[in-house]
Scaffold this motif. Structure first.
Motif, PDB file in Angstrom:
ATOM      1  N   ARG A 365       0.855  -1.211   0.000  1.00 21.72           N
ATOM      2  CA  ARG A 365       0.000   0.000   0.000  1.00 21.72           C
ATOM      3  C   ARG A 365       0.878   1.243   0.000  1.00 21.72           C
ATOM      4  O   ARG A 365       0.602   2.247   0.655  1.00 21.72           O
ATOM      5  CB  ARG A 365      -0.931   0.048   1.210  1.00 21.72           C
ATOM      6  CG  ARG A 365      -2.170  -0.827   1.136  1.00 21.72           C
ATOM      7  CD  ARG A 365      -1.888  -2.267   1.429  1.00 21.72           C
ATOM      8  NE  ARG A 365      -3.128  -3.002   1.729  1.00 21.72           N
ATOM      9  CZ  ARG A 365      -3.168  -4.310   1.901  1.00 21.72           C
ATOM     10  NH1 ARG A 365      -2.072  -5.048   1.790  1.00 21.72           N
ATOM     11  NH2 ARG A 365      -4.308  -4.899   2.170  1.00 21.72           N
ATOM     12  N   ALA A 469     -15.214  -7.499   0.566  1.00 15.91           N
ATOM     13  CA  ALA A 469     -13.847  -7.793   0.115  1.00 15.91           C
ATOM     14  C   ALA A 469     -13.825  -7.982  -1.403  1.00 15.91           C
ATOM     15  O   ALA A 469     -12.846  -7.627  -2.073  1.00 15.91           O
ATOM     16  CB  ALA A 469     -13.322  -9.043   0.809  1.00 15.91           C
ATOM     17  N   THR A 472     -13.823  -4.621  -3.027  1.00 22.50           N
ATOM     18  CA  THR A 472     -12.479  -4.043  -2.880  1.00 22.50           C
ATOM     19  C   THR A 472     -11.516  -4.677  -3.884  1.00 22.50           C
ATOM     20  O   THR A 472     -10.704  -3.995  -4.511  1.00 22.50           O
ATOM     21  CB  THR A 472     -11.967  -4.280  -1.438  1.00 22.50           C
ATOM     22  OG1 THR A 472     -12.927  -3.724  -0.547  1.00 22.50           O
ATOM     23  CG2 THR A 472     -10.619  -3.651  -1.200  1.00 22.50           C
ATOM     24  N   ASP A 475     -12.063  -3.406  -7.347  1.00 21.23           N
ATOM     25  CA  ASP A 475     -11.510  -2.051  -7.451  1.00 21.23           C
ATOM     26  C   ASP A 475      -9.980  -2.081  -7.528  1.00 21.23           C
ATOM     27  O   ASP A 475      -9.358  -1.304  -8.253  1.00 21.23           O
ATOM     28  CB  ASP A 475     -11.925  -1.203  -6.235  1.00 21.23           C
ATOM     29  CG  ASP A 475     -13.412  -0.866  -6.265  1.00 21.23           C
ATOM     30  OD1 ASP A 475     -14.045  -1.049  -7.331  1.00 21.23           O
ATOM     31  OD2 ASP A 475     -13.944  -0.441  -5.212  1.00 21.23           O
ATOM     32  N   ARG A 476      -9.403  -3.013  -6.771  1.00 21.75           N
ATOM     33  CA  ARG A 476      -7.931  -3.114  -6.771  1.00 21.75           C
ATOM     34  C   ARG A 476      -7.433  -3.557  -8.143  1.00 21.75           C
ATOM     35  O   ARG A 476      -6.446  -3.048  -8.672  1.00 21.75           O
ATOM     36  CB  ARG A 476      -7.508  -4.108  -5.682  1.00 21.75           C
ATOM     37  CG  ARG A 476      -6.039  -4.068  -5.334  1.00 21.75           C
ATOM     38  CD  ARG A 476      -5.685  -5.144  -4.301  1.00 21.75           C
ATOM     39  NE  ARG A 476      -6.127  -4.864  -2.963  1.00 21.75           N
ATOM     40  CZ  ARG A 476      -6.964  -5.656  -2.254  1.00 21.75           C
ATOM     41  NH1 ARG A 476      -7.450  -6.771  -2.783  1.00 21.75           N
ATOM     42  NH2 ARG A 476      -7.310  -5.336  -1.038  1.00 21.75           N
ATOM     43  N   SER A 593      -4.516   1.922  -1.590  1.00 22.56           N
ATOM     44  CA  SER A 593      -4.946   1.262  -0.351  1.00 22.56           C
ATOM     45  C   SER A 593      -6.471   1.175  -0.253  1.00 22.56           C
ATOM     46  O   SER A 593      -7.203   1.834  -1.004  1.00 22.56           O
ATOM     47  CB  SER A 593      -4.399   2.010   0.867  1.00 22.56           C
ATOM     48  OG  SER A 593      -5.276   3.051   1.218  1.00 22.56           O
ATOM     49  N   GLU A 594      -6.935   0.389   0.716  1.00 20.58           N
ATOM     50  CA  GLU A 594      -8.383   0.242   0.936  1.00 20.58           C
ATOM     51  C   GLU A 594      -8.913   1.323   1.851  1.00 20.58           C
ATOM     52  O   GLU A 594     -10.087   1.293   2.221  1.00 20.58           O
ATOM     53  CB  GLU A 594      -8.744  -1.152   1.458  1.00 20.58           C
ATOM     54  CG  GLU A 594      -7.959  -1.699   2.619  1.00 20.58           C
ATOM     55  CD  GLU A 594      -6.661  -2.373   2.171  1.00 20.58           C
ATOM     56  OE1 GLU A 594      -5.656  -1.631   2.064  1.00 20.58           O
ATOM     57  OE2 GLU A 594      -6.647  -3.598   1.960  1.00 20.58           O
ATOM     58  N   LYS A 595      -8.052   2.304   2.191  1.00 18.96           N
ATOM     59  CA  LYS A 595      -8.527   3.417   3.024  1.00 18.96           C
ATOM     60  C   LYS A 595      -8.606   4.680   2.182  1.00 18.96           C
ATOM     61  O   LYS A 595      -7.767   4.892   1.294  1.00 18.96           O
ATOM     62  CB  LYS A 595      -7.551   3.652   4.176  1.00 18.96           C
ATOM     63  CG  LYS A 595      -7.397   2.456   5.090  1.00 18.96           C
ATOM     64  CD  LYS A 595      -6.856   2.890   6.452  1.00 18.96           C
ATOM     65  CE  LYS A 595      -6.754   1.688   7.369  1.00 18.96           C
ATOM     66  NZ  LYS A 595      -5.439   1.029   7.281  1.00 18.96           N
ATOM     67  N   PRO A 631     -11.051   4.506  -1.681  1.00 14.90           N
ATOM     68  CA  PRO A 631     -10.146   3.356  -1.760  1.00 14.90           C
ATOM     69  C   PRO A 631      -9.926   2.918  -3.210  1.00 14.90           C
ATOM     70  O   PRO A 631     -10.888   2.867  -3.995  1.00 14.90           O
ATOM     71  CB  PRO A 631     -10.895   2.261  -0.991  1.00 14.90           C
ATOM     72  CG  PRO A 631     -11.801   2.999  -0.055  1.00 14.90           C
ATOM     73  CD  PRO A 631     -12.154   4.280  -0.735  1.00 14.90           C
ATOM     74  N   TYR A 632      -8.698   2.628  -3.539  1.00 12.06           N
ATOM     75  CA  TYR A 632      -8.325   2.141  -4.874  1.00 12.06           C
ATOM     76  C   TYR A 632      -8.860   3.007  -6.021  1.00 12.06           C
ATOM     77  O   TYR A 632      -9.141   2.506  -7.121  1.00 12.06           O
ATOM     78  CB  TYR A 632      -8.723   0.674  -5.074  1.00 12.06           C
ATOM     79  CG  TYR A 632      -7.937  -0.222  -4.143  1.00 12.06           C
ATOM     80  CD1 TYR A 632      -6.556  -0.330  -4.282  1.00 12.06           C
ATOM     81  CD2 TYR A 632      -8.550  -0.899  -3.106  1.00 12.06           C
ATOM     82  CE1 TYR A 632      -5.814  -1.101  -3.395  1.00 12.06           C
ATOM     83  CE2 TYR A 632      -7.812  -1.681  -2.216  1.00 12.06           C
ATOM     84  CZ  TYR A 632      -6.446  -1.776  -2.371  1.00 12.06           C
ATOM     85  OH  TYR A 632      -5.716  -2.524  -1.502  1.00 12.06           O
TER      86      TYR A 632
END
Ligand code: GLC
Length: 641
Positions: A365, A469, A472, A475-476, A593-595, A631-632
């Protein structure tokens, strides 16, 4: 004109040789003009390695034959490409990489998938090794037994030529692998060497005892330490040790022998005449050996490439070269040409470092290492471009440089170990489901196999039935592919990634594949998932990739002629790609990152003002002061006011 050197005499007589042999050819003027354009580069390349005076007339013989055999349609394509030499650098160019059999059963099957490729916006298709390999284990086709025929179950050379033409009619170019470093031990040259033919024994590196191999081994790395340790193999029939960098059945050819060079020019011309637009020069870094070195990236490699490319430019100028040199930043730029070779070697090269750094950045990250590593790259010729990718048929080798790691306060060995453990799901909270490839206890090196979707968290989310998840992870994946499509150069989409295909563990049931876990990320295409609204994951991934392709084609700032500058902001998870282009600059912002992260408007320079267009979503917004990045997030920004 004053003729004062051996070079000028040799070049004049080569020109006369061409002019006489092709005097009745309607395109004789064109080929002579091309010869005049490239003759000195050709000579320099040859003279750096061979006795150029001796080789040139033989090379011209090959060129004449290839030109005579070149069809009217392909000669027309030569003219088109010469008028449009940046076709592979263009922002509208998008690549797709597939195994013929896994994608569409055979070459005729590929014809029926052209609509799919067109719909996706593909303009460049790389079909993985399809020339006749040795029977049994063949390193995924990279042990070629015959360069002039097609693997029987895939079709014939005629089918290949027809497919190439059909692709061309549909605006898609075709890339083929050209394995330069080695041939299968069943190849005709190897068979003749084994039968005692001295001419062909000289096509290989053969040593009667261990003395020289042992000297070389002191500085040679092992490519496949697990299933092919050492770099030499004893062969009874040869009564000697033959150089085998990869598997024992792949014999390295001796490029210091000009006959090997001439054979490959003939092969290149032959494949170009079947309609190949680009040759992927497999394992090119290894083709010159030098005692006391790792026998990779030697200067002669570039002189040879310059000779091959100039010969190709004279006989079949529509053809380009893509170098597969999985080497560090200092070495890889030479494959696109540095110094005297600038603009004269390969047109494209794989950007292995970008691929490795994207995966490393997603695990940590943190974009700082990526930005540091990319800042080490020397400028590349404006006529060349990177082939960018997230996944391919090979493993990921954790090519993280110690000095780059140290520059941001990391220990290189520990970070490599972190990446290997993280992607094999041996690290707490890892989202990845990869496997180790070629763990080498002697060096501590461990590489990674796994499909993009499995490595990026889709498999883990499905396994845990965790919908958040899964969001996420998608998106990642979109963020990772946005970097690949946004970097500039030719982005290569690896078959199945557009549907989020997971690891395929069935390779263990196949005796010719089971020892090589790279097959885990070589799945069969899932046509049942295409356009199937019930397959939510595949449909979401597909839509994201399709959007990236569509938007890329509208962004002239992505033309490969300008390079990307990468840097982070005060937040290490926020990565910026800056592309300054005459048509208007573009800034890309990625949240690794996921934040959520804070983005400062000042990071967007040279875009000023406050009104921006974010092209991937099509939205316009104001950024004054700071903005929150989800996030992402992947934002491709230009200025709107
Ligand atoms: C290249 C190929 C790889 C193969 C090797 C030997 O690196 O990508 O799959 O094993 O060359 O030909």
């Amino acid at each position: 004109m004053i003729i004062d050197t051996a070079r000028d005499i040799a070049i004049l007589s080569a020109r006369a040789q061409l002019a006489i042999a092709l005097s009745n050819d309607p395109d004789v003027d064109e080929i002579l003009t091309r010869f005049d354009r490239w003759k000195f580069d050709l000579w320099e390349g040859l003279a750096a390695v061979y006795d150029a005076q001796e080789v040139l007339p033989k090379l011209i013989e090959v060129i004449i034959q290839i030109h005579k055999d070149r069809s009217g349609k392909l000669r027309h394509r030569d003219r088109e490409r010469l008028l449009n030499p940046d076709w592979f650098q263009d922002n509208k160019a998008v690549g797709y990489v597939a195994y013929t059999d896994l994608f569409a059963k055979d070459l005729n099957g590929v014809k029926t998938k052209i609509d799919y490729l067109n719909k996706l916006g593909i303009t460049y298709l790389h079909l993985m090794p399809l020339l006749t390999p040795r029977p049994g284990e063949n390193d995924g086709g990279y042990a070629v037994m015959d360069y002039k025929s097609v693997r029987a179950d895939l079709g014939t050379m005629k089918d290949f030529a027809e497919l190439a033409q059909k692709l061309h009619e549909n605006g898609i170019s075709l890339t083929l692998d050209l394995v330069l470093n080695h041939v299968a031990k069943e190849h005709e040259w190897a068979m003749k060497a084994k039968s005692g033919d001295a001419r062909y024994r000289d096509y290989f590196y053969v040593y009667s005892d261990r003395k020289t191999p042992d000297e070389f081994e002191k500085t040679l790395p092992e490519i496949f330490p697990t299933f092919a340790p050492g770099n030499f193999t004893w062969d009874e029939k040869l009564n000697g040790w033959v150089w085998t960098t990869f598997n024992e059945y792949q014999w390295d050819v001796n490029w210091s022998n000009p006959n090997v060079f001439l054979e490959f020019v003939d092969i290149i011309g032959y494949l170009a005449n079947q309609g190949a637009d680009c040759l992927r020069l497999d394992a090119i870094a290894f083709i010159w050996k030098r005692l006391g070195t790792n026998s990779q990236n030697q200067p002669e490699v570039h002189a040879i490439t310059q000779s091959l490319r100039t010969a190709a430019h004279i006989m079949a100028p529509a053809l380009i070269f893509k170098a597969e040199a999985i080497v560090g930043p200092k070495d890889v730029v030479h494959y696109l040409g540095q110094g005297k070779h600038a603009g004269k070697v390969s047109d494209m090269a794989y950007h292995n470092s970008l691929m490795v750094q994207i995966w490393s950045a997603l695990a940590s990250r943190d974009g700082r290492l990526l930005a540091t590593a990319l800042s080490r790259f020397a400028p590349i010729p404006t006529s060349s471009g990177w082939a960018t990718y997230l996944r391919c048929h090979d493993d990921i080798g954790w090519a993280i440089d110690d000095a780059d790691a140290a520059a941001i306060g990391l220990n290189g060995a520990m970070h490599r170990e972190f990446c290997a453990s993280f992607y094999a799901n041996e690290f707490p909270d890892s989202f990845a489901r990869g496997v180790h490839f070629q763990s080498n206890p002697a060096t501590g090196d461990r590489r990674t196999s796994g499909s993009a979707a499995s490595l990026i968290g889709i498999e883990a989310a499905i396994e845990r039935r965790d919908a958040a998840a899964l969001d996420t992870a998608i998106d990642r994946l979109t963020c990772a592919y946005a970097m690949v499509f946004g970097f500039g150069g030719l982005p290569l989409l690896y078959m199945g990634d557009e549907l989020g295909l997971l690891n395929d563990r069935t390779f263990v049931d196949n005796p010719t594949k089971k020892d090589d876990n790279r097959w885990i990320h070589r799945p069969e295409m899932r046509w049942d998932l295409v356009n199937n609204p019930n397959e939510a994951i595949a449909a979401r991934v597909f839509a994201a990739i399709e959007n990236l392709i569509k938007v890329r084609k509208q962004m002239p700032a992505l033309h490969a002629a300008v390079s990307t500058e990468a840097f982070t902001t005060s937040k290490q998870s926020v990565l910026i790609f800056r592309r300054q282009h005459a048509t208007g600059s573009m800034i890309q912002v990625y949240n690794l990152s996921e934040k959520p992260q804070v983005l400062e408007a000042s990071a967007l320079w040279p875009l000023t003002g406050t009104q921006f267009t974010e092209h991937l979503s099509g939205k316009q917004f104001r950024i004054a002061g700071t903005e929150v990045l989800p996030p992402y997030a992947s934002w491709w920004l230009t200025q709107a006011n």
